[in-house]
Design a protein around this motif. Structure first.
Motif, PDB file in Angstrom:
ATOM      1  N   ASP A 106      -2.139   6.196  -5.930  1.00 21.05           N
ATOM      2  CA  ASP A 106      -3.043   5.453  -5.233  1.00 21.05           C
ATOM      3  C   ASP A 106      -3.420   5.953  -3.881  1.00 21.05           C
ATOM      4  O   ASP A 106      -3.039   5.207  -3.041  1.00 21.05           O
ATOM      5  N   LEU A 107      -3.900   7.316  -3.780  1.00 24.09           N
ATOM      6  CA  LEU A 107      -4.009   7.745  -2.362  1.00 24.09           C
ATOM      7  C   LEU A 107      -4.682   7.019  -1.399  1.00 24.09           C
ATOM      8  O   LEU A 107      -4.522   7.113  -0.304  1.00 24.09           O
ATOM      9  N   GLY A 108      -5.938   6.244  -1.755  1.00 24.32           N
ATOM     10  CA  GLY A 108      -6.646   5.482  -0.807  1.00 24.32           C
ATOM     11  C   GLY A 108      -5.896   4.457  -0.183  1.00 24.32           C
ATOM     12  O   GLY A 108      -6.601   3.728   0.871  1.00 24.32           O
ATOM     13  N   GLN A 109      -4.942   3.995  -0.423  1.00 21.17           N
ATOM     14  CA  GLN A 109      -4.177   2.712  -0.002  1.00 21.17           C
ATOM     15  C   GLN A 109      -3.730   2.707   1.337  1.00 21.17           C
ATOM     16  O   GLN A 109      -3.655   1.752   2.087  1.00 21.17           O
ATOM     17  N   LEU A 110      -3.456   4.031   1.736  1.00 19.75           N
ATOM     18  CA  LEU A 110      -2.832   4.131   3.258  1.00 19.75           C
ATOM     19  C   LEU A 110      -4.023   3.401   4.310  1.00 19.75           C
ATOM     20  O   LEU A 110      -3.530   3.082   5.230  1.00 19.75           O
ATOM     21  N   SER A 111      -5.391   3.703   3.933  1.00 19.36           N
ATOM     22  CA  SER A 111      -6.309   3.126   4.893  1.00 19.36           C
ATOM     23  C   SER A 111      -5.992   1.628   5.329  1.00 19.36           C
ATOM     24  O   SER A 111      -6.770   1.159   6.038  1.00 19.36           O
ATOM     25  N   THR A 112      -5.418   0.783   4.285  1.00 17.79           N
ATOM     26  CA  THR A 112      -5.373  -0.487   4.467  1.00 17.79           C
ATOM     27  C   THR A 112      -4.281  -0.933   5.366  1.00 17.79           C
ATOM     28  O   THR A 112      -4.354  -2.045   5.582  1.00 17.79           O
ATOM     29  N   ILE A 113      -3.410   0.197   5.898  1.00 21.09           N
ATOM     30  CA  ILE A 113      -2.191  -0.533   6.527  1.00 21.09           C
ATOM     31  C   ILE A 113      -2.715  -0.559   8.086  1.00 21.09           C
ATOM     32  O   ILE A 113      -3.301   0.299   8.619  1.00 21.09           O
ATOM     33  N   LYS A 114      -2.610  -1.817   8.420  1.00 20.67           N
ATOM     34  CA  LYS A 114      -2.695  -2.125  10.103  1.00 20.67           C
ATOM     35  C   LYS A 114      -1.620  -1.405  10.779  1.00 20.67           C
ATOM     36  O   LYS A 114      -0.421  -1.795  10.659  1.00 20.67           O
ATOM     37  N   TRP A 115      -1.926  -0.638  11.592  1.00 15.52           N
ATOM     38  CA  TRP A 115      -0.983  -0.027  12.821  1.00 15.52           C
ATOM     39  C   TRP A 115      -1.493   0.071  14.191  1.00 15.52           C
ATOM     40  O   TRP A 115      -2.754  -0.011  14.520  1.00 15.52           O
ATOM     41  N   ARG A 116      -0.452   0.379  15.066  1.00 15.84           N
ATOM     42  CA  ARG A 116      -0.911   0.019  16.478  1.00 15.84           C
ATOM     43  C   ARG A 116       0.219   1.048  17.065  1.00 15.84           C
ATOM     44  O   ARG A 116       1.353   1.055  16.694  1.00 15.84           O
ATOM     45  N   ALA A 117      -0.341   1.925  18.126  1.00 18.53           N
ATOM     46  CA  ALA A 117       0.688   2.731  18.777  1.00 18.53           C
ATOM     47  C   ALA A 117       0.096   2.946  20.056  1.00 18.53           C
ATOM     48  O   ALA A 117      -1.137   3.041  20.209  1.00 18.53           O
ATOM     49  N   ASN A 118       1.066   3.277  20.946  1.00 19.33           N
ATOM     50  CA  ASN A 118       0.785   3.460  22.458  1.00 19.33           C
ATOM     51  C   ASN A 118       0.670   5.013  22.436  1.00 19.33           C
ATOM     52  O   ASN A 118       1.493   5.498  21.704  1.00 19.33           O
TER      53      ASN A 118
ATOM     54  N   ALA B  19       3.401  13.771  18.120  1.00 15.21           N
ATOM     55  CA  ALA B  19       3.782  12.560  18.705  1.00 15.21           C
ATOM     56  C   ALA B  19       3.347  11.502  18.007  1.00 15.21           C
ATOM     57  O   ALA B  19       3.614  10.405  18.418  1.00 15.21           O
ATOM     58  N   ASN B  20       2.689  11.612  16.865  1.00 13.08           N
ATOM     59  CA  ASN B  20       2.152  10.430  16.140  1.00 13.08           C
ATOM     60  C   ASN B  20       3.391   9.519  15.575  1.00 13.08           C
ATOM     61  O   ASN B  20       4.204  10.162  14.603  1.00 13.08           O
ATOM     62  N   PRO B  21       3.495   8.328  15.888  1.00 14.14           N
ATOM     63  CA  PRO B  21       4.602   7.513  15.296  1.00 14.14           C
ATOM     64  C   PRO B  21       4.461   6.725  14.271  1.00 14.14           C
ATOM     65  O   PRO B  21       5.466   6.410  13.504  1.00 14.14           O
ATOM     66  N   VAL B  22       3.227   6.991  13.539  1.00 12.32           N
ATOM     67  CA  VAL B  22       3.046   6.584  12.131  1.00 12.32           C
ATOM     68  C   VAL B  22       2.806   7.502  11.235  1.00 12.32           C
ATOM     69  O   VAL B  22       1.574   7.485  10.555  1.00 12.32           O
ATOM     70  N   GLY B  23       3.510   8.558  10.890  1.00 13.85           N
ATOM     71  CA  GLY B  23       3.395   9.525   9.934  1.00 13.85           C
ATOM     72  C   GLY B  23       2.902   8.731   8.753  1.00 13.85           C
ATOM     73  O   GLY B  23       3.453   7.608   8.162  1.00 13.85           O
ATOM     74  N   VAL B  24       2.487   9.686   7.739  1.00 16.04           N
ATOM     75  CA  VAL B  24       1.876   9.467   6.355  1.00 16.04           C
ATOM     76  C   VAL B  24       0.753   8.458   6.750  1.00 16.04           C
ATOM     77  O   VAL B  24      -0.278   8.992   6.192  1.00 16.04           O
ATOM     78  N   VAL B  25       0.825   7.305   7.304  1.00 17.21           N
ATOM     79  CA  VAL B  25      -0.234   6.625   7.395  1.00 17.21           C
ATOM     80  C   VAL B  25      -1.207   6.961   8.390  1.00 17.21           C
ATOM     81  O   VAL B  25      -2.572   6.775   7.695  1.00 17.21           O
ATOM     82  N   VAL B  26      -0.793   7.588   9.324  1.00 14.34           N
ATOM     83  CA  VAL B  26      -1.832   8.524  10.236  1.00 14.34           C
ATOM     84  C   VAL B  26      -1.320   9.785   9.782  1.00 14.34           C
ATOM     85  O   VAL B  26      -0.481  10.512  10.243  1.00 14.34           O
ATOM     86  N   PRO B  27      -2.463  10.449   8.875  1.00 11.26           N
ATOM     87  CA  PRO B  27      -1.901  11.631   7.946  1.00 11.26           C
ATOM     88  C   PRO B  27      -1.840  12.783   8.454  1.00 11.26           C
ATOM     89  O   PRO B  27      -2.419  13.792   8.483  1.00 11.26           O
TER      90      PRO B  27
ATOM     91  N   GLN C   6      -7.320  10.354  10.818  1.00  9.98           N
ATOM     92  CA  GLN C   6      -7.552   9.260   9.609  1.00  9.98           C
ATOM     93  C   GLN C   6      -9.053   9.805   8.825  1.00  9.98           C
ATOM     94  O   GLN C   6      -9.048   8.975   7.784  1.00  9.98           O
ATOM     95  N   THR C   7      -9.783  10.844   9.342  1.00 11.19           N
ATOM     96  CA  THR C   7     -11.209  11.133   8.733  1.00 11.19           C
ATOM     97  C   THR C   7     -10.785  12.116   7.916  1.00 11.19           C
ATOM     98  O   THR C   7     -11.718  12.770   7.308  1.00 11.19           O
ATOM     99  N   ILE C   8      -9.657  12.745   7.717  1.00 10.17           N
ATOM    100  CA  ILE C   8      -9.159  13.726   6.660  1.00 10.17           C
ATOM    101  C   ILE C   8      -8.990  13.011   5.275  1.00 10.17           C
ATOM    102  O   ILE C   8      -7.906  12.450   5.290  1.00 10.17           O
ATOM    103  N   PRO C   9      -9.754  13.238   4.378  1.00 11.16           N
ATOM    104  CA  PRO C   9      -9.364  12.419   3.397  1.00 11.16           C
ATOM    105  C   PRO C   9      -8.084  12.979   2.749  1.00 11.16           C
ATOM    106  O   PRO C   9      -7.932  14.098   2.509  1.00 11.16           O
ATOM    107  N   ALA C  10      -7.476  12.110   1.745  1.00 12.75           N
ATOM    108  CA  ALA C  10      -6.442  12.803   0.845  1.00 12.75           C
ATOM    109  C   ALA C  10      -6.868  13.773  -0.005  1.00 12.75           C
ATOM    110  O   ALA C  10      -7.911  13.824  -0.602  1.00 12.75           O
ATOM    111  N   GLY C  11      -5.985  14.838  -0.235  1.00 13.79           N
ATOM    112  CA  GLY C  11      -6.375  15.994  -0.851  1.00 13.79           C
ATOM    113  C   GLY C  11      -7.256  16.987  -0.224  1.00 13.79           C
ATOM    114  O   GLY C  11      -7.502  18.108  -0.739  1.00 13.79           O
TER     115      GLY C  11
ATOM    116  N   PRO D 177       0.873  -1.347  -0.063  1.00 12.56           N
ATOM    117  CA  PRO D 177       0.113   0.003  -0.186  1.00 12.56           C
ATOM    118  C   PRO D 177       0.885   1.350   0.185  1.00 12.56           C
ATOM    119  O   PRO D 177       0.588   2.232  -0.481  1.00 12.56           O
ATOM    120  N   LEU D 178       1.994   1.136   0.562  1.00 10.95           N
ATOM    121  CA  LEU D 178       2.803   2.609   0.585  1.00 10.95           C
ATOM    122  C   LEU D 178       3.232   2.691  -0.863  1.00 10.95           C
ATOM    123  O   LEU D 178       3.409   4.021  -1.270  1.00 10.95           O
TER     124      LEU D 178
END
Length: 176
Positions: free
Chosen positions: A76-88, A133-141, A101-106, A68-69
């Motif tokens: 294909d901007l919609g692919q980020l939402s398919t990535i499974k992530w986990r963060a403390n 402090a977001n550890p999963v930048g780009v994926v969590v936009p 994650q509710t802010i759409p691409a664009g 997806p990356l």
């Protein structure tokens, strides 16, 4: 009883048009961090803050993350939402990260608007701190949060990357 913290994570390097991304994953294949090779020290600091001491061992990121990356960076901007992530993080940080994650691409939002959406209208600065402090930048936009006047504000990966990501997604913003 608190959840058992991981003893190690896997670290992979992933080439993108804006530099080498560092992908940190757990044994279940979830993304735990995405950062940039020129900010590796900061990534280690964030990992320690979120997980305590844990080893990073070289390992390939799962295809469920790299595929997806690759698609995202190819347009294909919609692919980020398919990535499974986990963060403390704190409860507030996790709320911010989920809402990002509710802010759409664009599209973009401001820190103040995001605070209002979280029903905490006076918490724009707290939103900014959680965003940083977001550890999963780009994926969590987190790059989709900009100043109320449309200007680019801080980004852990550097303002040049933020500008590239927003332009790649077709978002409107004040260029630096």
């Amino acid at each position: 009883m608190a959840a058992k913290q991981p003893e190690h994570f896997h670290l992979d390097r992933f080439e993108t048009p804006i530099g080498t991304a560092l992908l940190v994953t757990d044994d279940e294949g979830a993304l735990r961090a995405l950062d940039w090779s020129d900010h590796e020290a900061r990534m280690h600091l964030l990992l320690r803050r979120h997980y305590g001491e844990c080893a990073l061992v070289k390992g390939s990121a799962p295809k469920d993350i790299t595929r997806p990356l690759k698609a995202y960076f190819a347009g294909d901007l919609g692919q980020l939402s398919t990535i499974k992530w986990r963060a403390n993080g704190t409860a507030f940080q996790r709320k911010v990260w989920m809402k990002l994650q509710t802010i759409p691409a664009g599209q973009t939002s401001s820190y103040g608007i995001m605070a209002a959406r979280l029903k905490a209208p006076n918490a724009a600065r707290a939103v900014g701190l959680a965003n940083g402090a977001n550890p999963v930048g780009v994926v969590v936009p987190c790059h989709r949060l900009i100043g109320a006047d449309g200007s680019l504000t801080g980004y852990g990966g550097g303002l040049e990357r933020k500008q590239w990501l927003l332009a790649h997604e077709g978002a409107t913003f004040k260029r630096t």
